[in-house]
Design a protein around this motif. Structure first.
Motif, mmCIF file in Angstrom:
data_model
loop_
_atom_site.group_PDB
_atom_site.id
_atom_site.type_symbol
_atom_site.label_atom_id
_atom_site.label_comp_id
_atom_site.label_asym_id
_atom_site.label_seq_id
_atom_site.Cartn_x
_atom_site.Cartn_y
_atom_site.Cartn_z
ATOM 1 N N PHE A 134 0.858 -1.169 -0.093
ATOM 2 C CA PHE A 134 0.073 0.082 0.048
ATOM 3 C C PHE A 134 1.055 1.314 0.079
ATOM 4 N N ASN B 139 -0.898 -1.700 -3.602
ATOM 5 C CA ASN B 139 -1.896 -2.140 -3.049
ATOM 6 C C ASN B 139 -3.397 -0.992 -2.853
ATOM 7 N N ASP B 140 -4.235 -1.199 -3.123
ATOM 8 C CA ASP B 140 -5.447 -0.055 -2.619
ATOM 9 C C ASP B 140 -5.578 0.123 -1.147
ATOM 10 N N SER B 141 -5.380 -0.927 -0.498
ATOM 11 C CA SER B 141 -5.589 -1.049 1.168
ATOM 12 C C SER B 141 -4.395 -1.192 1.995
ATOM 13 N N PRO B 142 -4.368 -0.597 3.131
ATOM 14 C CA PRO B 142 -3.177 -0.928 3.741
ATOM 15 C C PRO B 142 -3.240 -2.240 4.799
ATOM 16 N N MET C 96 -3.083 5.521 5.950
ATOM 17 C CA MET C 96 -3.300 5.813 4.888
ATOM 18 C C MET C 96 -2.777 7.063 4.233
ATOM 19 N N LYS D 78 1.175 7.577 2.804
ATOM 20 C CA LYS D 78 1.501 6.902 1.564
ATOM 21 C C LYS D 78 2.292 7.943 0.908
#
Length: 146
Positions: free
Chosen positions: A95, A100-103, A113, A116
């Motif tokens: 992430f 990835n879209d999610s942690p 988030m 990032k």
């Protein structure tokens, strides 16, 4: 405009790390440092018969993001295997790298988030995972030597 990095939730997590004490007797122990930021995390684990964390001790000297990450991990780590910790670390690292879209799906991961966009903070966020994985490795080495 980017989201605030040090949110109220990050700061709340940073001061609420569970299992903040070293274990007197541990199956595995490790201390890791980040060259990037100087953060340090020490972890002690006591393993159950099925090689999952039965008891955790953690000592964290890191920025608020590293402490928040340690709080999330320490809350979830008991009863987890090395593979489960490694999978979660991989999801979180992916992430942070934009893969990835999610942690991850552990409670409170969404609060990381905003980090990032701050590559200089990624090492501190991943450090608690690295410490626990190194403690697992030390436990495995010790049991193989016995």
């Amino acid at each position: 405009m980017s989201a605030a990095l040090y949110t109220r939730e990050i700061l709340r997590l940073a001061v609420s790390i569970p299992h903040q004490s070293r274990l007197d007797k541990a199956d595995g122990t490790a201390e890791v440092r980040s060259r990037a930021c100087g953060s340090r995390v020490a972890a002690d684990i006591l393993l159950s018969d099925d090689r999952k964390i039965a008891k955790l001790g953690i000592e964290v000297n890191a920025c608020a993001l590293g402490q928040a990450s340690a709080a999330i991990l320490a809350t979830e780590a008991v009863s987890k295997s090395a593979d489960e910790i490694a999978d979660t670390r991989q999801q979180l690292a992916g992430f942070l790298e934009g893969v990835n879209d999610s942690p991850g799906d552990w409670a409170n991961m969404e609060h990381l988030m905003a980090a990032k966009e701050h590559k200089g903070r990624h090492a501190a966020i991943l450090l608690p995972y690295d410490a626990i994985l190194a403690a697992f490795k030390a436990a495995t080495s010790a049991s193989e030597a016995a």
